[in-house]
Design a protein around this motif. Structure first.
Motif, PDB file in Angstrom:
ATOM      1  N   GLU A 164       0.798  -1.221   0.000  1.00 42.69           N
ATOM      2  CA  GLU A 164       0.000   0.000   0.000  1.00 42.69           C
ATOM      3  C   GLU A 164       0.841   1.287   0.000  1.00 42.69           C
ATOM      4  OE1 GLU A 164      -4.159  -0.278   1.855  1.00 42.69           O
ATOM      5  OE2 GLU A 164      -3.029   1.098   3.102  1.00 42.69           O
ATOM      6  N   PRO A 165       1.882   1.379   0.852  1.00 43.74           N
ATOM      7  CA  PRO A 165       2.648   2.632   0.865  1.00 43.74           C
ATOM      8  C   PRO A 165       3.336   2.935  -0.467  1.00 43.74           C
ATOM      9  CG  PRO A 165       3.190   1.293   2.777  1.00 43.74           C
ATOM     10  CD  PRO A 165       2.371   0.435   1.872  1.00 43.74           C
ATOM     11  N   GLN A 191       2.025   2.270  -3.501  1.00 41.49           N
ATOM     12  CA  GLN A 191       1.074   2.336  -4.621  1.00 41.49           C
ATOM     13  C   GLN A 191       1.095   3.702  -5.288  1.00 41.49           C
ATOM     14  OE1 GLN A 191      -2.699   1.240  -3.038  1.00 41.49           O
ATOM     15  NE2 GLN A 191      -2.252  -0.944  -3.129  1.00 41.49           N
ATOM     16  N   ALA A 192       1.012   3.698  -6.614  1.00 36.57           N
ATOM     17  CA  ALA A 192       0.947   4.957  -7.364  1.00 36.57           C
ATOM     18  C   ALA A 192      -0.464   5.533  -7.215  1.00 36.57           C
ATOM     19  CB  ALA A 192       1.259   4.674  -8.824  1.00 36.57           C
ATOM     20  N   PRO A 193      -0.637   6.833  -7.468  1.00 40.95           N
ATOM     21  CA  PRO A 193      -1.987   7.411  -7.391  1.00 40.95           C
ATOM     22  C   PRO A 193      -2.963   6.621  -8.265  1.00 40.95           C
ATOM     23  CG  PRO A 193      -0.366   9.125  -7.734  1.00 40.95           C
ATOM     24  CD  PRO A 193       0.364   7.828  -7.848  1.00 40.95           C
ATOM     25  N   PRO A 194      -4.195   6.403  -7.771  1.00 38.96           N
ATOM     26  CA  PRO A 194      -5.134   5.579  -8.524  1.00 38.96           C
ATOM     27  C   PRO A 194      -5.708   6.268  -9.763  1.00 38.96           C
ATOM     28  CG  PRO A 194      -6.180   6.411  -6.545  1.00 38.96           C
ATOM     29  CD  PRO A 194      -4.757   6.851  -6.470  1.00 38.96           C
ATOM     30  N   LEU A 195      -5.517   7.580  -9.865  1.00 43.77           N
ATOM     31  CA  LEU A 195      -6.034   8.306 -11.038  1.00 43.77           C
ATOM     32  C   LEU A 195      -4.870   8.990 -11.744  1.00 43.77           C
ATOM     33  CD1 LEU A 195      -9.115  10.070  -9.405  1.00 43.77           C
ATOM     34  CD2 LEU A 195      -9.149   8.089 -10.896  1.00 43.77           C
ATOM     35  N   SER A 196      -4.904   8.979 -13.079  1.00 38.80           N
ATOM     36  CA  SER A 196      -3.849   9.676 -13.816  1.00 38.80           C
ATOM     37  C   SER A 196      -4.068  11.185 -13.666  1.00 38.80           C
ATOM     38  CB  SER A 196      -3.890   9.271 -15.282  1.00 38.80           C
ATOM     39  OG  SER A 196      -5.184   9.494 -15.774  1.00 38.80           O
ATOM     40  N   PRO A 197      -2.973  11.966 -13.655  1.00 38.97           N
ATOM     41  CA  PRO A 197      -3.138  13.414 -13.435  1.00 38.97           C
ATOM     42  C   PRO A 197      -3.925  14.077 -14.558  1.00 38.97           C
ATOM     43  CG  PRO A 197      -0.856  12.853 -13.919  1.00 38.97           C
ATOM     44  CD  PRO A 197      -1.575  11.565 -13.773  1.00 38.97           C
ATOM     45  N   ASP A 198      -4.648  15.155 -14.195  1.00 39.76           N
ATOM     46  CA  ASP A 198      -5.425  15.894 -15.200  1.00 39.76           C
ATOM     47  C   ASP A 198      -4.507  16.764 -16.046  1.00 39.76           C
ATOM     48  OD1 ASP A 198      -7.899  14.892 -14.374  1.00 39.76           O
ATOM     49  OD2 ASP A 198      -7.875  16.237 -12.655  1.00 39.76           O
ATOM     50  N   TRP A 250      -4.230  17.281 -10.127  1.00 40.24           N
ATOM     51  CA  TRP A 250      -5.583  16.748 -10.246  1.00 40.24           C
ATOM     52  C   TRP A 250      -6.526  17.880  -9.839  1.00 40.24           C
ATOM     53  CZ3 TRP A 250      -1.403  14.267  -8.286  1.00 40.24           C
ATOM     54  CH2 TRP A 250      -1.071  13.026  -8.822  1.00 40.24           C
ATOM     55  N   TRP A 307      -6.131   9.247  -1.072  1.00 35.47           N
ATOM     56  CA  TRP A 307      -5.001   8.364  -1.387  1.00 35.47           C
ATOM     57  C   TRP A 307      -3.758   8.724  -0.564  1.00 35.47           C
ATOM     58  CZ3 TRP A 307      -0.423  10.031  -3.832  1.00 35.47           C
ATOM     59  CH2 TRP A 307       0.448   9.002  -4.186  1.00 35.47           C
TER      60      TRP A 307
END
Lengths: 131, 138
Positions: A114-115, A117-124, B63, B74
């Motif tokens: 868990e520590p 892990q990459a962000p679950p959403l790609s950047p905007d 974001w 997160w």
């Protein structure tokens, strides 16, 4: 006479199956645990060993408790049926314990990763940072 | 990635309370809060409209709006699993809609729940007269 042979067959098959599943778990679980503990081999081996000890205790305990039968064993057919009944249950318990172990492995793996892990959403969007 | 800059609306009571809650949670990254519309926020994201939520990482990933909420979760130790769940394709639209609804009604929610914003707090503190300290010599 039949009952004695049934007990011997039941014990040898059950113990052999327990040893086989435990060995498989020990051999293949090590790689999994090494990944979980990020290459910390002594810790992975220790947890692996503890899990296998628990696995042996629960399975051999069940095998010992399920040995006794109240049925009358007078013919070869009855002997085979009783041994088959008992071994079937032992295999089901072994399977259940095996999947429980796999679940424990995957849970440990998920929690430990868990520590990192990459962000679950790609950047905007991307912005230039000063430093 | 070691640090996140969270651009929030300091005029909104709900946002200020959530900011306070975020700041007290154990986090995997260092969280820096930046008031939206401030020079620091403009430097980070010049295109961001005042009052909008945004998260910018020290590597330059940004974001904006509803998706920034998930990134805030997160960053927290106790909620990273939730962020991963909310980011799944079948849950993300619901999460975004919920956040959008909350965001749209944030002024009403703040008023109804009497949530004080950081700006109001700053004003209230600014009105306090600090008595001059005098030492009376015997």
């Amino acid at each position: 006479m039949y009952i004695l042979v049934s007990y011997m067959v039941y014990l040898s098959i059950s113990v052999a199956a327990t040893v086989w599943v435990a060995t498989t778990l020990h051999r293949n679980g090590r790689l999994f645990l090494l990944d979980v503990f990020r290459g910390n081999a002594p810790l992975a081996d220790s947890v692996n060993h503890l899990l296998v000890v628990g696995f042996y205790l629960v399975n051999l305990g069940y095998v010992a408790l399920a040995l006794r039968t109240g049925d009358n064993v007078g013919t070869g057919r009855q002997a085979i049926e009783i041994v088959s009944d008992k071994i079937g249950l032992v295999f089901l318990v072994l399977g259940g314990m095996h999947f429980l172990n796999l679940y424990v492995f995957s849970r440990l793996r998920r929690r430990n990763q868990e520590p990192y892990q990459a962000p679950p959403l790609s950047p905007d969007l991307r912005v230039p940072m000063e430093n | 990635m070691e640090r996140l800059f969270i651009v929030y609306d300091p005029d909104c009571g709900l946002c200020s309370q959530i900011k306070g809650w975020l700041a007290h949670q154990p986090a995997y990254l260092r969280l820096n809060f930046v008031s939206s519309g401030s020079p620091a926020a403009r430097r980070l994201l010049p295109s961001l409209a005042p009052g909008d939520l945004a998260v910018v990482s020290d590597e330059g990933d940004a974001w904006v709006g509803d998706r920034a909420w998930v990134i805030c979760l997160w960053a927290l130790r106790d909620y990273r699993r939730w962020a991963a769940r909310l980011a799944r394709p079948f849950l993300l639209p619901f999460a975004e809609r919920a956040f959008a609804a909350l965001s749209r009604n944030r002024a009403t929610i703040s008023r109804v729940m009497s949530l004080q914003s950081d700006t109001e707090l700053r004003q209230a503190l600014g009105e306090v007269e600090v008595p001059v300290c005098r030492i009376n010599q015997p």
